[in-house]
Motif scaffolding. Structure first.
Motif, PDB file in Angstrom:
ATOM      1  N   ALA A 143       7.618  50.856   7.830  1.00  0.00           N
ATOM      2  CA  ALA A 143       7.281  52.217   7.416  1.00  0.00           C
ATOM      3  C   ALA A 143       6.047  52.224   6.513  1.00  0.00           C
ATOM      4  CB  ALA A 143       8.465  52.865   6.711  1.00  0.00           C
ATOM      5  N   CYS A 144       5.953  51.253   5.613  1.00  0.00           N
ATOM      6  CA  CYS A 144       4.787  51.161   4.735  1.00  0.00           C
ATOM      7  C   CYS A 144       3.528  50.814   5.531  1.00  0.00           C
ATOM      8  CB  CYS A 144       5.032  50.137   3.634  1.00  0.00           C
ATOM      9  SG  CYS A 144       6.284  50.658   2.449  1.00  0.00           S
ATOM     10  N   ALA A 145       3.670  49.944   6.517  1.00  0.00           N
ATOM     11  CA  ALA A 145       2.519  49.609   7.369  1.00  0.00           C
ATOM     12  C   ALA A 145       2.054  50.835   8.157  1.00  0.00           C
ATOM     13  CB  ALA A 145       2.884  48.477   8.319  1.00  0.00           C
ATOM     14  N   LEU A 146       3.000  51.617   8.657  1.00  0.00           N
ATOM     15  CA  LEU A 146       2.634  52.850   9.366  1.00  0.00           C
ATOM     16  C   LEU A 146       1.942  53.843   8.438  1.00  0.00           C
ATOM     17  CD1 LEU A 146       5.643  53.604  11.733  1.00  0.00           C
ATOM     18  CD2 LEU A 146       3.363  52.808  12.344  1.00  0.00           C
ATOM     19  N   ALA A 147       2.402  53.925   7.199  1.00  0.00           N
ATOM     20  CA  ALA A 147       1.742  54.802   6.231  1.00  0.00           C
ATOM     21  C   ALA A 147       0.315  54.326   5.972  1.00  0.00           C
ATOM     22  CB  ALA A 147       2.533  54.846   4.932  1.00  0.00           C
ATOM     23  N   GLY A 148       0.119  53.014   5.875  1.00  0.00           N
ATOM     24  CA  GLY A 148      -1.226  52.479   5.689  1.00  0.00           C
ATOM     25  C   GLY A 148      -2.140  52.790   6.861  1.00  0.00           C
ATOM     26  N   VAL A 149      -1.605  52.686   8.060  1.00  0.00           N
ATOM     27  CA  VAL A 149      -2.397  53.028   9.252  1.00  0.00           C
ATOM     28  C   VAL A 149      -2.721  54.516   9.265  1.00  0.00           C
ATOM     29  CG1 VAL A 149      -2.318  53.175  11.779  1.00  0.00           C
ATOM     30  CG2 VAL A 149      -1.574  51.088  10.628  1.00  0.00           C
ATOM     31  N   ALA A 150      -1.738  55.353   8.927  1.00  0.00           N
ATOM     32  CA  ALA A 150      -1.959  56.803   8.935  1.00  0.00           C
ATOM     33  C   ALA A 150      -3.022  57.216   7.922  1.00  0.00           C
ATOM     34  CB  ALA A 150      -0.644  57.524   8.651  1.00  0.00           C
ATOM     35  N   ILE A 151      -2.972  56.655   6.729  1.00  0.00           N
ATOM     36  CA  ILE A 151      -3.971  57.003   5.712  1.00  0.00           C
ATOM     37  C   ILE A 151      -5.343  56.466   6.117  1.00  0.00           C
ATOM     38  CG2 ILE A 151      -4.646  56.695   3.291  1.00  0.00           C
ATOM     39  CD1 ILE A 151      -1.655  56.763   2.625  1.00  0.00           C
ATOM     40  N   LEU A 202      -6.377  56.134   9.226  1.00  0.00           N
ATOM     41  CA  LEU A 202      -6.862  57.053  10.268  1.00  0.00           C
ATOM     42  C   LEU A 202      -7.376  58.347   9.652  1.00  0.00           C
ATOM     43  CD1 LEU A 202      -4.235  56.576  13.115  1.00  0.00           C
ATOM     44  CD2 LEU A 202      -6.635  55.901  13.131  1.00  0.00           C
ATOM     45  N   LEU A 203      -6.718  58.805   8.597  1.00  0.00           N
ATOM     46  CA  LEU A 203      -7.206  59.976   7.876  1.00  0.00           C
ATOM     47  C   LEU A 203      -8.586  59.694   7.283  1.00  0.00           C
ATOM     48  CD1 LEU A 203      -6.640  62.832   6.715  1.00  0.00           C
ATOM     49  CD2 LEU A 203      -5.641  61.673   4.738  1.00  0.00           C
ATOM     50  N   ALA A 204      -8.776  58.492   6.776  1.00  0.00           N
ATOM     51  CA  ALA A 204     -10.086  58.127   6.227  1.00  0.00           C
ATOM     52  C   ALA A 204     -11.153  58.118   7.308  1.00  0.00           C
ATOM     53  CB  ALA A 204     -10.005  56.755   5.561  1.00  0.00           C
ATOM     54  N   TRP A 205     -10.770  57.677   8.477  1.00  0.00           N
ATOM     55  CA  TRP A 205     -11.742  57.568   9.568  1.00  0.00           C
ATOM     56  C   TRP A 205     -12.109  58.933  10.136  1.00  0.00           C
ATOM     57  CZ3 TRP A 205     -13.738  52.878  11.031  1.00  0.00           C
ATOM     58  CH2 TRP A 205     -14.523  52.864  12.163  1.00  0.00           C
ATOM     59  N   ASN A 206     -11.113  59.821  10.280  1.00  0.00           N
ATOM     60  CA  ASN A 206     -11.327  61.095  10.961  1.00  0.00           C
ATOM     61  C   ASN A 206     -11.324  62.309  10.043  1.00  0.00           C
ATOM     62  OD1 ASN A 206     -11.407  59.960  13.589  1.00  0.00           O
ATOM     63  ND2 ASN A 206      -9.204  59.728  13.510  1.00  0.00           N
ATOM     64  N   GLY A 207     -10.908  62.159   8.813  1.00  0.00           N
ATOM     65  CA  GLY A 207     -10.813  63.289   7.905  1.00  0.00           C
ATOM     66  C   GLY A 207     -12.119  63.592   7.205  1.00  0.00           C
ATOM     67  N   SER A 240     -13.454  61.142   1.557  1.00  0.00           N
ATOM     68  CA  SER A 240     -13.728  59.707   1.461  1.00  0.00           C
ATOM     69  C   SER A 240     -12.681  58.975   0.629  1.00  0.00           C
ATOM     70  CB  SER A 240     -15.117  59.467   0.875  1.00  0.00           C
ATOM     71  OG  SER A 240     -15.186  59.982  -0.431  1.00  0.00           O
ATOM     72  N   TRP A 241     -11.823  59.690  -0.112  1.00  0.00           N
ATOM     73  CA  TRP A 241     -10.840  59.020  -0.959  1.00  0.00           C
ATOM     74  C   TRP A 241      -9.879  58.120  -0.197  1.00  0.00           C
ATOM     75  CZ3 TRP A 241      -5.709  59.712  -0.216  1.00  0.00           C
ATOM     76  CH2 TRP A 241      -5.288  60.890   0.402  1.00  0.00           C
ATOM     77  N   PRO A 242      -9.476  58.425   1.044  1.00  0.00           N
ATOM     78  CA  PRO A 242      -8.556  57.491   1.702  1.00  0.00           C
ATOM     79  C   PRO A 242      -9.211  56.148   2.053  1.00  0.00           C
ATOM     80  CG  PRO A 242      -8.453  59.640   2.763  1.00  0.00           C
ATOM     81  CD  PRO A 242      -9.622  59.645   1.835  1.00  0.00           C
ATOM     82  N   ALA A 243     -10.522  56.086   2.006  1.00  0.00           N
ATOM     83  CA  ALA A 243     -11.233  54.864   2.374  1.00  0.00           C
ATOM     84  C   ALA A 243     -11.700  54.070   1.168  1.00  0.00           C
ATOM     85  CB  ALA A 243     -12.433  55.203   3.253  1.00  0.00           C
ATOM     86  N   TRP A 244     -11.258  54.427  -0.051  1.00  0.00           N
ATOM     87  CA  TRP A 244     -11.816  53.760  -1.227  1.00  0.00           C
ATOM     88  C   TRP A 244     -11.566  52.257  -1.250  1.00  0.00           C
ATOM     89  CZ3 TRP A 244      -9.197  50.950  -4.728  1.00  0.00           C
ATOM     90  CH2 TRP A 244      -7.835  51.182  -4.882  1.00  0.00           C
ATOM     91  N   ILE A 258     -12.451  43.617   8.970  1.00  0.00           N
ATOM     92  CA  ILE A 258     -11.872  43.187   7.694  1.00  0.00           C
ATOM     93  C   ILE A 258     -11.706  44.377   6.764  1.00  0.00           C
ATOM     94  CG2 ILE A 258     -12.353  41.836   5.609  1.00  0.00           C
ATOM     95  CD1 ILE A 258     -13.644  39.744   7.521  1.00  0.00           C
ATOM     96  N   ALA A 259     -12.682  45.286   6.739  1.00  0.00           N
ATOM     97  CA  ALA A 259     -12.584  46.469   5.883  1.00  0.00           C
ATOM     98  C   ALA A 259     -11.417  47.362   6.299  1.00  0.00           C
ATOM     99  CB  ALA A 259     -13.900  47.253   5.914  1.00  0.00           C
ATOM    100  N   VAL A 260     -11.210  47.529   7.592  1.00  0.00           N
ATOM    101  CA  VAL A 260     -10.076  48.327   8.071  1.00  0.00           C
ATOM    102  C   VAL A 260      -8.764  47.650   7.696  1.00  0.00           C
ATOM    103  CG1 VAL A 260      -8.905  49.141  10.156  1.00  0.00           C
ATOM    104  CG2 VAL A 260     -11.355  49.472   9.912  1.00  0.00           C
ATOM    105  N   ALA A 261      -8.685  46.338   7.869  1.00  0.00           N
ATOM    106  CA  ALA A 261      -7.462  45.612   7.517  1.00  0.00           C
ATOM    107  C   ALA A 261      -7.175  45.712   6.015  1.00  0.00           C
ATOM    108  CB  ALA A 261      -7.586  44.152   7.942  1.00  0.00           C
ATOM    109  N   VAL A 262      -8.201  45.617   5.192  1.00  0.00           N
ATOM    110  CA  VAL A 262      -8.022  45.753   3.734  1.00  0.00           C
ATOM    111  C   VAL A 262      -7.548  47.162   3.393  1.00  0.00           C
ATOM    112  CG1 VAL A 262      -9.316  45.888   1.558  1.00  0.00           C
ATOM    113  CG2 VAL A 262      -9.578  43.915   3.065  1.00  0.00           C
TER     114      VAL A 262
END
Length: 91
Positions: A9-17, A19-24, A27-31, A61-65
């Motif tokens: 569930a935490c990994a899914l939340a990380g992916v969702a946030i 994706l929000l950084a990528w498409n939203g 810029s805060w979700p990508a800090w 690597i940036a996406v994984a971080v």
């Protein structure tokens, strides 16, 4: 019906946030990823000068971080919330 594990569930939340950084529009979700890029590429070093494979690796690597940082933040938040919530089994 089966329950999803907390780590998943935490990994899914990380992916969702992430994706929000990528498409939203924010810029805060990508800090976490932006901080990594700022440290790795100060003004005197250019990301654009890397070969294509190097830029691809840096972005991966940036996406994984970013996913890991938000997943960890979600896990900490859940742990804090579970620690403060009264348990139904305690009487």
């Amino acid at each position: 019906m089966t329950r999803v594990s907390g780590g998943f569930a935490c990994a899914l939340a990380g992916v969702a946030i992430s994706l929000l950084a990528w498409n939203g529009p924010w810029s805060w979700p990508a800090w976490p990823a932006l901080a990594l890029l700022a440290v790795a590429f100060p003004p005197e070093r250019s990301f654009a000068l890397l070969p294509f494979a190097g830029r691809t690796a840096v972005i991966a690597i940036a996406v994984a971080v970013n996913v890991a940082a938000w997943g960890y933040a979600t896990a900490l938040l859940l742990r804090l919330l579970r620690g403060r919530a009264p348990s139904a089994s305690r009487e």
